[in-house]
Design a protein around this motif. Structure first.
Motif, PDB file in Angstrom:
ATOM      1  N   GLU A  68       0.794  -1.253  -0.114  1.00 21.69           N
ATOM      2  CA  GLU A  68      -0.075  -0.081  -0.049  1.00 21.69           C
ATOM      3  C   GLU A  68       0.689   1.441   0.068  1.00 21.69           C
ATOM      4  OE1 GLU A  68      -3.470  -1.860  -0.200  1.00 21.69           O
ATOM      5  OE2 GLU A  68      -3.522   0.354   0.302  1.00 21.69           O
ATOM      6  N   ARG A  69       0.186   2.484  -0.528  1.00 21.38           N
ATOM      7  CA  ARG A  69       1.109   3.686  -0.483  1.00 21.38           C
ATOM      8  C   ARG A  69       0.788   4.022   0.901  1.00 21.38           C
ATOM      9  NH1 ARG A  69      -0.332   8.115  -4.948  1.00 21.38           N
ATOM     10  NH2 ARG A  69       0.254   6.164  -6.026  1.00 21.38           N
ATOM     11  N   GLU A  70       2.254   4.651   1.622  1.00 14.71           N
ATOM     12  CA  GLU A  70       2.313   4.916   2.967  1.00 14.71           C
ATOM     13  C   GLU A  70       2.739   6.356   3.007  1.00 14.71           C
ATOM     14  OE1 GLU A  70       4.856   3.074   5.464  1.00 14.71           O
ATOM     15  OE2 GLU A  70       6.428   2.847   3.812  1.00 14.71           O
ATOM     16  N   GLY A  71       2.280   7.085   4.040  1.00 15.99           N
ATOM     17  CA  GLY A  71       2.736   8.505   4.218  1.00 15.99           C
ATOM     18  C   GLY A  71       4.275   8.122   4.880  1.00 15.99           C
ATOM     19  N   VAL A  72       4.991   9.129   4.489  1.00 15.74           N
ATOM     20  CA  VAL A  72       6.436   9.168   4.570  1.00 15.74           C
ATOM     21  C   VAL A  72       6.690  10.484   5.667  1.00 15.74           C
ATOM     22  CG1 VAL A  72       8.845   9.388   4.127  1.00 15.74           C
ATOM     23  CG2 VAL A  72       7.464   7.847   2.955  1.00 15.74           C
ATOM     24  N   SER A  73       6.307  11.656   5.321  1.00 16.74           N
ATOM     25  CA  SER A  73       6.632  12.748   5.847  1.00 16.74           C
ATOM     26  C   SER A  73       5.772  13.858   5.238  1.00 16.74           C
ATOM     27  CB  SER A  73       8.099  13.171   5.952  1.00 16.74           C
ATOM     28  OG  SER A  73       8.434  14.166   6.512  1.00 16.74           O
ATOM     29  N   ALA A  74       5.411  14.907   6.215  1.00 16.04           N
ATOM     30  CA  ALA A  74       4.475  15.957   5.660  1.00 16.04           C
ATOM     31  C   ALA A  74       5.179  17.506   6.563  1.00 16.04           C
ATOM     32  CB  ALA A  74       3.375  15.580   5.745  1.00 16.04           C
ATOM     33  N   ILE A  75       4.806  18.408   5.658  1.00 18.43           N
ATOM     34  CA  ILE A  75       5.251  19.796   6.223  1.00 18.43           C
ATOM     35  C   ILE A  75       3.929  20.630   6.125  1.00 18.43           C
ATOM     36  CG2 ILE A  75       6.463  20.627   4.140  1.00 18.43           C
ATOM     37  CD1 ILE A  75       8.196  21.972   5.877  1.00 18.43           C
ATOM     38  N   THR A  76       3.413  21.297   7.271  1.00 11.52           N
ATOM     39  CA  THR A  76       2.371  22.359   6.744  1.00 11.52           C
ATOM     40  C   THR A  76       2.829  23.629   6.712  1.00 11.52           C
ATOM     41  OG1 THR A  76       2.598  23.042   9.292  1.00 11.52           O
ATOM     42  CG2 THR A  76       1.162  21.252   8.730  1.00 11.52           C
TER      43      THR A  76
END
Length: 132
Positions: free
Chosen positions: A46-54
Protein backbone atom coordinates in the motif's frame (compact mmCIF):
# COMPACT_ATOMS: atom_id res chain seq x y z
CA UNK A 1 -1.39 22.72 -10.10
CA UNK A 2 1.67 20.61 -10.82
CA UNK A 3 4.06 18.87 -8.47
CA UNK A 4 7.30 17.59 -9.99
CA UNK A 5 9.22 15.04 -7.93
CA UNK A 6 12.86 14.40 -8.71
CA UNK A 7 16.08 13.14 -7.19
CA UNK A 8 15.49 9.42 -7.03
CA UNK A 9 18.13 6.89 -7.98
CA UNK A 10 20.12 3.84 -6.97
CA UNK A 11 22.09 4.08 -3.75
CA UNK A 12 23.86 1.66 -1.45
CA UNK A 13 22.55 1.00 2.06
CA UNK A 14 23.69 3.64 4.50
CA UNK A 15 23.98 6.34 1.89
CA UNK A 16 21.82 9.43 1.33
CA UNK A 17 19.56 10.99 -1.26
CA UNK A 18 17.63 14.24 -1.43
CA UNK A 19 14.30 14.33 -3.19
CA UNK A 20 12.80 17.56 -4.50
CA UNK A 21 9.16 18.44 -5.12
CA UNK A 22 8.93 21.54 -7.30
CA UNK A 23 5.50 23.14 -7.22
CA UNK A 24 3.70 25.28 -9.78
CA UNK A 25 0.15 26.60 -9.78
CA UNK A 26 0.24 27.83 -6.21
CA UNK A 27 2.87 29.22 -3.86
CA UNK A 28 3.80 27.74 -0.53
CA UNK A 29 3.36 31.05 1.26
CA UNK A 30 -0.15 31.59 -0.12
CA UNK A 31 -1.54 29.04 2.37
CA UNK A 32 -4.02 27.79 -0.27
CA UNK A 33 -2.64 24.37 0.44
CA UNK A 34 -2.31 23.37 4.07
CA UNK A 35 0.25 20.59 3.81
CA UNK A 36 2.74 19.08 1.43
CA UNK A 37 3.71 15.46 1.94
CA UNK A 38 5.85 12.65 0.66
CA UNK A 39 4.36 9.21 0.20
CA UNK A 40 5.97 6.03 -1.04
CA UNK A 41 4.78 2.80 -2.56
CA UNK A 42 6.84 -0.35 -2.75
CA UNK A 43 5.90 -3.18 -5.13
CA UNK A 44 2.94 -5.11 -3.83
CA UNK A 45 2.41 -2.76 -0.90
CA UNK A 46 0.00 0.00 0.00
CA UNK A 47 1.01 3.62 -0.46
CA UNK A 48 2.22 4.99 2.87
CA UNK A 49 2.80 8.45 4.21
CA UNK A 50 6.45 9.18 4.88
CA UNK A 51 6.63 12.80 5.92
CA UNK A 52 4.71 16.05 5.70
CA UNK A 53 5.14 19.74 6.34
CA UNK A 54 2.43 22.30 6.97
CA UNK A 55 2.47 25.61 5.14
CA UNK A 56 0.91 27.52 8.02
CA UNK A 57 3.74 27.09 10.52
CA UNK A 58 6.23 24.63 9.03
CA UNK A 59 5.34 21.82 11.43
CA UNK A 60 6.80 18.51 10.34
CA UNK A 61 5.53 14.97 10.66
CA UNK A 62 7.21 11.63 10.07
CA UNK A 63 6.29 7.99 9.88
CA UNK A 64 7.89 5.98 12.66
CA UNK A 65 9.89 4.01 10.11
CA UNK A 66 11.82 7.11 8.98
CA UNK A 67 12.07 9.20 12.15
CA UNK A 68 15.64 10.25 12.83
CA UNK A 69 16.73 9.41 9.27
CA UNK A 70 14.59 11.58 7.00
CA UNK A 71 14.11 15.34 7.15
CA UNK A 72 11.47 17.33 5.29
CA UNK A 73 11.96 21.02 4.55
CA UNK A 74 10.63 23.74 2.32
CA UNK A 75 12.09 26.69 0.44
CA UNK A 76 9.40 29.26 -0.27
CA UNK A 77 11.67 31.24 -2.60
CA UNK A 78 12.07 28.17 -4.81
CA UNK A 79 8.54 26.92 -4.12
CA UNK A 80 10.05 23.53 -3.46
CA UNK A 81 9.75 20.91 -0.73
CA UNK A 82 12.67 18.58 -0.05
CA UNK A 83 13.05 15.20 1.57
CA UNK A 84 16.56 14.51 2.81
CA UNK A 85 16.96 10.78 3.29
CA UNK A 86 19.94 9.55 5.28
CA UNK A 87 21.01 6.09 6.44
CA UNK A 88 18.94 4.53 3.71
CA UNK A 89 17.88 0.92 4.08
CA UNK A 90 16.79 -1.64 1.47
CA UNK A 91 13.26 -1.39 2.87
CA UNK A 92 13.17 2.28 1.83
CA UNK A 93 13.09 1.12 -1.79
CA UNK A 94 9.90 2.47 -3.37
CA UNK A 95 8.45 4.99 -5.74
CA UNK A 96 8.20 8.28 -3.87
CA UNK A 97 5.41 10.75 -4.58
CA UNK A 98 4.82 14.29 -3.39
CA UNK A 99 1.31 15.55 -2.80
CA UNK A 100 -0.47 18.70 -1.70
CA UNK A 101 -3.62 19.09 0.35
CA UNK A 102 -6.10 21.94 0.11
CA UNK A 103 -8.95 19.86 1.51
CA UNK A 104 -7.64 18.88 4.90
CA UNK A 105 -8.75 20.80 7.98
CA UNK A 106 -5.77 22.82 9.20
CA UNK A 107 -7.13 22.67 12.74
CA UNK A 108 -6.93 18.87 12.86
CA UNK A 109 -3.83 18.39 10.73
CA UNK A 110 -2.27 15.83 13.07
CA UNK A 111 -5.17 13.48 12.38
CA UNK A 112 -4.79 13.38 8.61
CA UNK A 113 -1.41 14.69 7.54
CA UNK A 114 0.06 11.28 6.58
CA UNK A 115 -3.18 9.86 5.17
CA UNK A 116 -3.18 9.72 1.37
CA UNK A 117 -6.90 10.44 0.94
CA UNK A 118 -6.39 13.86 2.51
CA UNK A 119 -4.36 14.96 -0.52
CA UNK A 120 -5.98 16.21 -3.69
CA UNK A 121 -3.02 17.01 -5.93
CA UNK A 122 -0.23 14.56 -6.74
CA UNK A 123 2.97 14.56 -8.69
CA UNK A 124 4.45 11.69 -10.63
CA UNK A 125 6.72 9.40 -8.68
CA UNK A 126 10.48 9.14 -8.51
CA UNK A 127 12.06 5.74 -7.94
CA UNK A 128 14.42 5.20 -5.03
CA UNK A 129 16.31 1.91 -5.00
CA UNK A 130 18.51 1.02 -2.04
CA UNK A 131 20.67 -1.95 -2.86
CA UNK A 132 24.25 -3.12 -2.63
Amino acid sequence: VQLQASGGGLVQPGNSLRLSCTISGFTLDSKDYFAIAWFRQAPGKEREGVSAITTRDGSTYYADSVKGRFTISSDNAKNTVYLQMNSLKPEDTAVYFCAASSIGNPLTVKLWVLYQYSYNDWGQGTLVTVSS
